[in-house]
Design an enzyme around this catalytic site. Structure first.
Site, PDB file in Angstrom:
ATOM      1  N   LEU A 117      46.674 105.903  39.386  1.00 54.14           N
ATOM      2  CA  LEU A 117      47.168 104.678  39.897  1.00 54.14           C
ATOM      3  C   LEU A 117      48.167 105.636  40.293  1.00 54.14           C
ATOM      4  CD1 LEU A 117      47.462 101.189  38.022  1.00 54.14           C
ATOM      5  CD2 LEU A 117      46.553 101.737  40.511  1.00 54.14           C
ATOM      6  N   GLN A 118      48.651 107.268  39.732  1.00 53.12           N
ATOM      7  CA  GLN A 118      49.935 107.899  40.381  1.00 53.12           C
ATOM      8  C   GLN A 118      49.543 108.996  41.424  1.00 53.12           C
ATOM      9  OE1 GLN A 118      50.590 111.159  37.353  1.00 53.12           O
ATOM     10  NE2 GLN A 118      48.263 109.674  36.376  1.00 53.12           N
ATOM     11  N   ARG A 119      48.170 108.793  41.656  1.00 54.21           N
ATOM     12  CA  ARG A 119      47.836 109.018  43.285  1.00 54.21           C
ATOM     13  C   ARG A 119      47.275 107.977  43.971  1.00 54.21           C
ATOM     14  NH1 ARG A 119      42.281 111.879  40.195  1.00 54.21           N
ATOM     15  NH2 ARG A 119      40.827 110.178  40.924  1.00 54.21           N
ATOM     16  N   ASP A 137      50.434 117.414  43.681  1.00 54.57           N
ATOM     17  CA  ASP A 137      50.143 118.402  41.929  1.00 54.57           C
ATOM     18  C   ASP A 137      51.505 119.584  42.711  1.00 54.57           C
ATOM     19  OD1 ASP A 137      47.920 117.917  40.265  1.00 54.57           O
ATOM     20  OD2 ASP A 137      46.856 119.089  41.215  1.00 54.57           O
TER      21      ASP A 137
END
Lengths: 418, 418
Positions: A300-302, A147
């Site tokens: 999947l972004q993390r 974030d």
């Protein structure tokens, strides 16, 4: 340097990123080469697991630089995670007494805790308790979060890789959307509940031939549905296939999350939320009527370590090394930070900062980095973001898939109850 | 070889894959080096676009092997796509007359059409018409589809890369799920409406330390909710974090899609479907009650060129080259195919086959490659799948994102109506 040679313990906490193991690797690498500590222990499932006496001896797992290099590119947390807020020491002194008894018993002189703003609260509480009770235990925080919402540090480990994955995926989704001779609108929902940094990073998908995303909406600006539809209609005048980047955390002018606005009752009678992208997909379909789809980039972004930013992983290792040195000196209650020295060429220094100024704080996107029309980001934002996604780490593949560190210990029966 | 030197035209059709441009690159590469044709034209938006006189001169775009190498790794379709079924020539002879007038006017002696089973219907109809009317135009089909559901050919271009992306993502989702000390079930929905090949490929995510996916459900087997819950409860006896791979096309024993079973009415009064993953997530949450989430891998499984299989792209280029040679000889009405010679070492030959045996047919997973308990695949399936995801192509990055071929022509005003 190593005034207080003894052992150390490391914990990971909060949501996963692909760089949180790189910081762990950095700490262990420094220990391996500089012999700052005799042994490094690892909390299993963060401070919550340690309270239940769950830990491993990390120096048994990682004896070579090669094993640490594999750890560096391994997604998620090698040590597992928790979402646990330590009670205040005056509310529950027993927890603190037990933890510091454990530290004493095992000659632990430094605690490293890798996490986001909630996890830094643990660093603050442990270091305050150690100070108050005159215990010889340094507590050092190492930031991480996709974030990018931690204050003081220029950016956070894990953010650059998530940003690279978001930008790469956006470009690929754009390629996927251009092929039909039919106007279309694709809404892409990106993580970030209150801070729009990762959604802003979608702008890095733009190339000489592709302007996608054509519109970007961050949670820092109250969302107005009518303006949103006007923005789309304006882009539609010149553009066949429109890609819109949306933060999952968009809120209306009354502060209500869009994701909470449309719900349905499933066949079992439970209320289910549709999500921000789905909610707006329905609105666009009803008001504009062309082909619309929403895509959630999801976990999947993390976790997509195969698409990491080398800059992010390299810096995260350096941050871990700096933390190891700091913890072995007489410093406590600090978080290691990135300080940006220059954009071109990109240069950072590593420093540290008082944890009490960081814990439980949130850094949102400054409004002056959002364009005046409130549906894009400024060039300052792009200058800030672009260095963070540069470079690709070497990923080893076996049997066609990436080779990551073995995390099977996280699923061992002794560490959990079914 | 080149008995009928003249020009050729190439079209792409159906859903995107990351290898459909590799086959285009192969055709153009063969033409560049062997001078089989004077010029290569490209239909914009497939046969539907060509009927509207939309085409470009491909040999203007790709003059060097370097430009073709970039095309090889570019996702989706450089030429755009269509989903258009040619009418029969006796129903609408005008369309055929116009098309073959265009071929004659432009000295086009070969038509290449890259697509899935629906697109092979176009190859069949054009080649039948050419035969019937004695026109000197060869029509050659080149397969592609992430669904791997074309008959005769051992596998299809694009499938191996999608399989590699699915397996890699599954492993990364597994890492993401292991970290909390809380039992959890993650349902991963994978593309494939009637054929379960891509869902089966999730089994390639397994490593020495990770058994995910623990359960796999293909659309070839009627889905029984009670058995599904029993399967999960059985795995729960030994496993903290369970990953389940689900085909989007699962149907109940009466042949109804699960995705159509749970719907809701949005605020505009329209019926919206929830999807297979979401439907089963609600069922698991109600019946088992532990932490459950569903993840849809979405369009990236057909567009994520940054995670392509080198085997897939290399073979797709070879297939394009073979097609170019075939079309320049006196062959028509054939699709180029892979024939597997051996699994270890993996060896394929390229052959071709009568299009009438392929068009409009669908190849599903043979039931003997599904395990007896109907929630996994057999070792034969793994032996078949594993070679297809091997190797990683070299992807060039600029500004932190992959460098793909410029597809801006697909969005040019002359090619579309807003």
């Amino acid at each position: 340097m190593s005034l207080n040679k003894g052992n150390c313990i490391i914990g990971q906490s909060g949501g996963p990123t692909v760089a949180i193991n790189a910081s762990l690797s950095g700490i262990l690498s420094e220990i391996l080469h500089s012999k700052l500590y005799n042994s490094a222990f690892g909390m299993i499932n963060g401070i919550e697991g340690l309270i239940q006496s769950k830990y491993i001896t990390l120096t048994d797992f990682f004896k070579t630089q090669e094993s640490l290099d594999k750890l560096t590119i391994t997604p998620s947390m090698f040590l597992g995670s928790c979402r646990y807020k330590l009670p205040n020491s005056n509310e529950n002194p027993q927890i603190y007494e037990d933890l510091f008894d454990f530290f004493k018993l095992n000659n632990i002189v430094t605690v490293f805790y890798i996490g986001g703003n909630d996890s830094m609260d643990t660093v603050l509480k442990l270091s305050d308790y150690a100070n108050k009770t005159n215990q010889n235990v340094n507590v050092i925080g190492i930031p991480k979060t996709i974030d990018n919402d931690l204050p003081i540090t220029d950016h956070t480990p894990g953010f650059g890789s998530a940003a690279k994955y978001v930008a790469t995926s956006l470009l690929e989704i754009a390629h996927d959307s251009y092929i039909y001779n039919v106007p279309s609108i694709t809404l892409v929902e990106i993580m970030g509940r209150n801070a729009g940094w990762l959604t802003a990073a979608s702008a890095l998908a733009r190339t000489s031939y592709s302007k996608a995303p054509h519109l970007i909406y961050l949670p820092e600006v109250p969302f107005n549905v009518n303006k949103f539809l006007e923005d789309i209609n304006e882009v539609r005048k010149t553009t066949k296939n429109i890609i819109v980047a949306l933060s999952e955390g968009l809120k209306d002018e009354d502060g209500n999350y869009l994701a909470a606005k449309e719900s349905y009752v499933d066949s079992f009678g439970h209320k289910q939320l549709c999500g921000t992208g789905k909610y707006l997909e329905n609105i666009v379909a009803s008001n504009i009527g062309c082909k619309v789809r929403s895509v959630e980039i999801n976990v999947l972004q993390r976790a997509a370590a195969h698409c990491s930013s080398k800059t992010d992983l390299d810096e995260s290792v350096l941050l871990g090394k700096a933390a190891a040195k700091l913890g072995a000196s007489n410093v406590t209650g600090q978080m290691v930070c990135y300080e940006r020295k220059s954009n071109t060429p990109y240069q950072i220094d590593i420093s540290s900062y008082d944890i009490s100024k960081i814990a439980n704080q949130e850094k949102c996107v400054p409004l002056e980095w959002i364009s005046k029309n409130q549906c894009d980001v400024t060039s300052q934002m792009l200058d800030y973001l672009r260095p963070l996604i540069q470079g690709e780490p070497t990923i080893t593949y076996a049997n066609g898939i990436p080779v990551y560190s073995d995390v099977s210990h996280l699923c061992q029966r002794k560490y959990y109850q079914l």
